[in-house]
Design a protein around this motif. Sequence first.
Motif, PDB file in Angstrom:
ATOM      1  N   HIS A 135       0.831  -1.207   0.000  1.00  0.00           N
ATOM      2  CA  HIS A 135       0.000   0.000   0.000  1.00  0.00           C
ATOM      3  C   HIS A 135       0.864   1.255   0.000  1.00  0.00           C
ATOM      4  N   LYS A 136       1.808   1.303   0.934  1.00  0.00           N
ATOM      5  CA  LYS A 136       2.552   2.552   1.127  1.00  0.00           C
ATOM      6  C   LYS A 136       3.482   2.860  -0.052  1.00  0.00           C
ATOM      7  N   LEU A 137       4.221   1.850  -0.516  1.00  0.00           N
ATOM      8  CA  LEU A 137       5.249   2.125  -1.534  1.00  0.00           C
ATOM      9  C   LEU A 137       4.705   2.045  -2.950  1.00  0.00           C
ATOM     10  N   LEU A 138       3.683   1.199  -3.157  1.00  0.00           N
ATOM     11  CA  LEU A 138       3.200   1.010  -4.527  1.00  0.00           C
ATOM     12  C   LEU A 138       1.771   1.509  -4.726  1.00  0.00           C
ATOM     13  N   GLY A 139       1.161   1.977  -3.653  1.00  0.00           N
ATOM     14  CA  GLY A 139      -0.181   2.537  -3.793  1.00  0.00           C
ATOM     15  C   GLY A 139      -1.271   1.508  -4.026  1.00  0.00           C
ATOM     16  N   VAL A 140      -1.032   0.253  -3.674  1.00  0.00           N
ATOM     17  CA  VAL A 140      -2.104  -0.746  -3.768  1.00  0.00           C
ATOM     18  C   VAL A 140      -3.173  -0.359  -2.740  1.00  0.00           C
ATOM     19  N   SER A 141      -4.429  -0.331  -3.175  1.00  0.00           N
ATOM     20  CA  SER A 141      -5.447   0.194  -2.255  1.00  0.00           C
ATOM     21  C   SER A 141      -5.726  -0.809  -1.149  1.00  0.00           C
ATOM     22  N   GLU A 142      -5.983  -0.277   0.037  1.00  0.00           N
ATOM     23  CA  GLU A 142      -6.208  -1.147   1.201  1.00  0.00           C
ATOM     24  C   GLU A 142      -7.455  -1.993   1.004  1.00  0.00           C
ATOM     25  N   SER A 143      -8.430  -1.436   0.318  1.00  0.00           N
ATOM     26  CA  SER A 143      -9.666  -2.220   0.135  1.00  0.00           C
ATOM     27  C   SER A 143      -9.435  -3.382  -0.833  1.00  0.00           C
ATOM     28  N   THR A 144      -8.586  -3.165  -1.861  1.00  0.00           N
ATOM     29  CA  THR A 144      -8.254  -4.277  -2.757  1.00  0.00           C
ATOM     30  C   THR A 144      -7.562  -5.388  -1.973  1.00  0.00           C
ATOM     31  N   LEU A 145      -6.612  -4.996  -1.133  1.00  0.00           N
ATOM     32  CA  LEU A 145      -5.876  -5.990  -0.334  1.00  0.00           C
ATOM     33  C   LEU A 145      -6.830  -6.757   0.575  1.00  0.00           C
ATOM     34  N   LYS A 152     -10.132  -7.100   0.290  1.00  0.00           N
ATOM     35  CA  LYS A 152     -11.180  -7.838  -0.417  1.00  0.00           C
ATOM     36  C   LYS A 152     -10.623  -9.092  -1.103  1.00  0.00           C
ATOM     37  N   HIS A 153      -9.449  -8.957  -1.752  1.00  0.00           N
ATOM     38  CA  HIS A 153      -8.953 -10.053  -2.591  1.00  0.00           C
ATOM     39  C   HIS A 153      -7.767 -10.802  -1.996  1.00  0.00           C
ATOM     40  N   GLY A 154      -7.129 -10.221  -0.992  1.00  0.00           N
ATOM     41  CA  GLY A 154      -5.922 -10.835  -0.437  1.00  0.00           C
ATOM     42  C   GLY A 154      -4.701 -10.453  -1.264  1.00  0.00           C
ATOM     43  N   ALA A 155      -3.516 -10.617  -0.654  1.00  0.00           N
ATOM     44  CA  ALA A 155      -2.282 -10.158  -1.318  1.00  0.00           C
ATOM     45  C   ALA A 155      -1.988 -10.971  -2.571  1.00  0.00           C
ATOM     46  N   VAL A 156      -2.372 -12.257  -2.562  1.00  0.00           N
ATOM     47  CA  VAL A 156      -2.113 -13.110  -3.730  1.00  0.00           C
ATOM     48  C   VAL A 156      -3.366 -13.118  -4.595  1.00  0.00           C
ATOM     49  N   SER A 157      -3.488 -12.104  -5.441  1.00  0.00           N
ATOM     50  CA  SER A 157      -4.702 -11.960  -6.251  1.00  0.00           C
ATOM     51  C   SER A 157      -4.397 -11.125  -7.489  1.00  0.00           C
ATOM     52  N   GLU A 158      -5.262 -11.254  -8.478  1.00  0.00           N
ATOM     53  CA  GLU A 158      -5.071 -10.521  -9.726  1.00  0.00           C
ATOM     54  C   GLU A 158      -5.120  -9.003  -9.531  1.00  0.00           C
ATOM     55  N   PRO A 159      -6.140  -8.481  -8.825  1.00  0.00           N
ATOM     56  CA  PRO A 159      -6.168  -7.016  -8.678  1.00  0.00           C
ATOM     57  C   PRO A 159      -4.914  -6.478  -7.978  1.00  0.00           C
ATOM     58  N   VAL A 192      -1.709  -7.764  -7.880  1.00  0.00           N
ATOM     59  CA  VAL A 192      -0.495  -7.694  -8.714  1.00  0.00           C
ATOM     60  C   VAL A 192      -0.628  -6.617  -9.777  1.00  0.00           C
ATOM     61  N   ARG A 193      -1.836  -6.407 -10.284  1.00  0.00           N
ATOM     62  CA  ARG A 193      -2.004  -5.355 -11.297  1.00  0.00           C
ATOM     63  C   ARG A 193      -1.756  -3.977 -10.680  1.00  0.00           C
ATOM     64  N   GLU A 194      -2.257  -3.776  -9.472  1.00  0.00           N
ATOM     65  CA  GLU A 194      -2.000  -2.487  -8.807  1.00  0.00           C
ATOM     66  C   GLU A 194      -0.532  -2.345  -8.407  1.00  0.00           C
ATOM     67  N   MET A 195       0.074  -3.450  -8.010  1.00  0.00           N
ATOM     68  CA  MET A 195       1.513  -3.407  -7.683  1.00  0.00           C
ATOM     69  C   MET A 195       2.310  -2.936  -8.903  1.00  0.00           C
ATOM     70  N   LEU A 196       2.019  -3.540 -10.044  1.00  0.00           N
ATOM     71  CA  LEU A 196       2.773  -3.170 -11.241  1.00  0.00           C
ATOM     72  C   LEU A 196       2.491  -1.715 -11.630  1.00  0.00           C
ATOM     73  N   GLY A 197       1.218  -1.325 -11.557  1.00  0.00           N
ATOM     74  CA  GLY A 197       0.881   0.070 -11.870  1.00  0.00           C
ATOM     75  C   GLY A 197       1.667   1.033 -10.989  1.00  0.00           C
ATOM     76  N   GLY A 198       1.736   0.724  -9.699  1.00  0.00           N
ATOM     77  CA  GLY A 198       2.468   1.586  -8.766  1.00  0.00           C
ATOM     78  C   GLY A 198       3.956   1.628  -9.072  1.00  0.00           C
TER      79      GLY A 198
END
Lengths: 426, 426
Positions: B312-322, B324-331, B333-339
């Motif tokens: 969340h802090k370094l890559l901006g992955v939203s807390e609600s995505t984390l 809702k879907h858990g860290a090992v999930s499609e949304p 990794v996509r947000e991680m890469l975007g960040g």
Amino acid sequence: MLPTPPIALLMTGDELMRGDTVDSNSATIAQALVAAGLRVDYKITVGDDRALLLNSIGDRVSVSRILIINGGLGPTSDDLTAEVVAEAAGRQLVEFPELADTIRNWCEERGFQADTANLKQARLPEGAEVIANPVGSAAGFAVMIGACLVITTPGPPRELGAMLPGVMALVRQHVGGGSGSTLRLQTFGLGESAIQEMVHNDIADWPPEVTLGFRAGLPMLELKLVIETPEHEALQRRCLEEMHALFGDHIIGEADVTLAASLQTLLRERNMTITCAESCTGGLIASMLTQEPGASSVFEAGFVTYSNAMKHKLLGVSESTLEKHGAVSEPVVREMLGGALSASGADTGVAVSGIAGPDGGTPDKPVGTVWFAWGGPNAIKSKRLLLPLGRDIFQTVVAAAAIDLIRRDLLGLPDVPHYFRRRDPQ
Amino acid sequence: MLPTPPIALLMTGDELMRGDTVDSNSATIAQALVAAGLRVDYKITVGDDRALLLNSIGDRVSVSRILIINGGLGPTSDDLTAEVVAEAAGRQLVEFPELADTIRNWCEERGFQADTANLKQARLPEGAEVIANPVGSAAGFAVMIGACLVITTPGPPRELGAMLPGVMALVRQHVGGGSGSTLRLQTFGLGESAIQEMVHNDIADWPPEVTLGFRAGLPMLELKLVIETPEHEALQRRCLEEMHALFGDHIIGEADVTLAASLQTLLRERNMTITCAESCTGGLIASMLTQEPGASSVFEAGFVTYSNAMKHKLLGVSESTLEKHGAVSEPVVREMLGGALSASGADTGVAVSGIAGPDGGTPDKPVGTVWFAWGGPNAIKSKRLLLPLGRDIFQTVVAAAAIDLIRRDLLGLPDVPHYFRRRDPQ
């Protein structure tokens, strides 16, 4: 050393003769024997060739108490071990019904039916003793040829490893020995010759009953204290204590402990987290830390900042510091670590910046120059080393040294150990 | 196969018999011989034991055209090779004055004076042909014993490697052969048996003059196309072309190219930079990318975000995505890469999140589950794999697959190759 009964290895496989496979199995077997106070005295390696195999078996059984054969137990027509051992022993190959059942079940569990090739693995020399294979379909076996116990083992390293306890039990039964023991220590930062010199100079009365052995890894060096009978355990312990007194800050732990595992334990005991900011190691420190299970309890984030722009943007290293001192400098690693600690909230950390090569060296900062910063937010230390080791080894040694610096810091050990004094370019 | 002259290896050293060292030298020598269309037919390994060495040399020179001895050329009293070869050849050991000068200079350059032990290395069998050692003090040498050419080589792998061209020149001189050649290919994503099956099923008229060989590495598998005379070069090329047509998307390149080096080249050609956001690989992707020299022109920054807080802090992955879907999930990794793309400004990148184990698996997401996201800011793709391989191998294969996905993306190759189809849990 006590005299030991002659033990031979016969390694088979065309892949060994072509160099397609590096033979680690014979080292695995040799180590198990050494740990039991025994020793391989002769090793032959030949391809999947009936005549050469038969000759080699004939040569060795006449002069050895034990012959361990590795490889050639598979289902294909290249796999000749069972039939050549049968021929050398003057026995028939017969089907072992229990073994055939095991193979049928093994295949069924994997969704296919055992065929003739699979069931070939149930055909062993008449009267052979079966050695169970807990992880594969090919069992090993043992037969006497003359006064020599011939033991066969499978080529896949995982299967060999799983069968080794059974093999060693037969070896001990046959040659009686095997009351020795080995104490293994993992060390970092000293070479084999340095340790030998220290032991020679500083431990005056090293007992001849304890053999000091080495196994060079990278980045660790394994030391072994080998005794041949339990009566010498007190001597073994005494040697261990003297080595701890002499260079205990280099001893990471016993058995197979790694630098990262030992650091994880120290951090967990202190309820601390760690971060890293890497330039020349390019992620290797983080990778080493997270290779060990359980990393998530002590490691939250690491930064690989390869360019100056990213050192500035992600870690807040000031542009004027970068311009004035260059990326490989004391102020830059200190600011890198400061930035990583503050961005991650970790309790301690390490930063490195150096010149891995082959390019990028200058007379002032030759290839192999590296700056480290380590410690917590209010206690950052720093140090330069010169490690002209070639890119691969440089990265490995720098990453290991970075982890060792934190380990030393947490344990209150000197941060200028022997290997720093020798490498200090100042 | 054409018949080849019998060639034997004799490996020496107590460390080999104890299993302290895994013998990679004999594979190095064997590969050089295979590349020249020759072959080792017998290998003996013994410790530093005068009688065993003498017997082994005697045994082998009577049946071999060439005997290559490795080890035992050092300065200590354990190093017996020169004296046992002299004895087996019925020659005197004499000092070679030029060699003594070379050793004196070698020691002086390293800041010490050559002593008797060092100069022992200048004493070779009378009339021996010296094989220069460009990187160490111990020269090799060659002498005839009967009809067999005996060649001695040093134990340190780096020194052996440096002397191998000189050794092979002597071998070719003596047995005349050596007109064969080997074409080596690095592949990723297919196993040996899969390739054998594809070749068997789809290349109907594979010429018997071209031998297909394998050398298993991790993560790469090396293929070899071996021919025994230059007349078969056209056939070798044809096989190569057919393999390219059959599974060329898995062929990374020829000789010793790595995944990271091939990706670096592709990025450099396109003037592009890359970043990575890693969870389960813990820095290994960045480390692989930066292990190759020249990384700085294509790689500026990588992120190791092991915890959810840091994703969340370094890559901006939203807390609600984390949540809702858990860290090992499609949304995620996509947000991680975007960040990572946005923080680093890189043109392309890859993100991974998975369960390396041994803990952390659930029925829904078992150990070995991993999500990948890859591509540039406006073209992020994603994919799940199941790789239940054990922590170490899992991390290595995931990091290599991540690099391969970018490579495929840049080349416009299918991103669902054979190994994905087989591993797809859906």
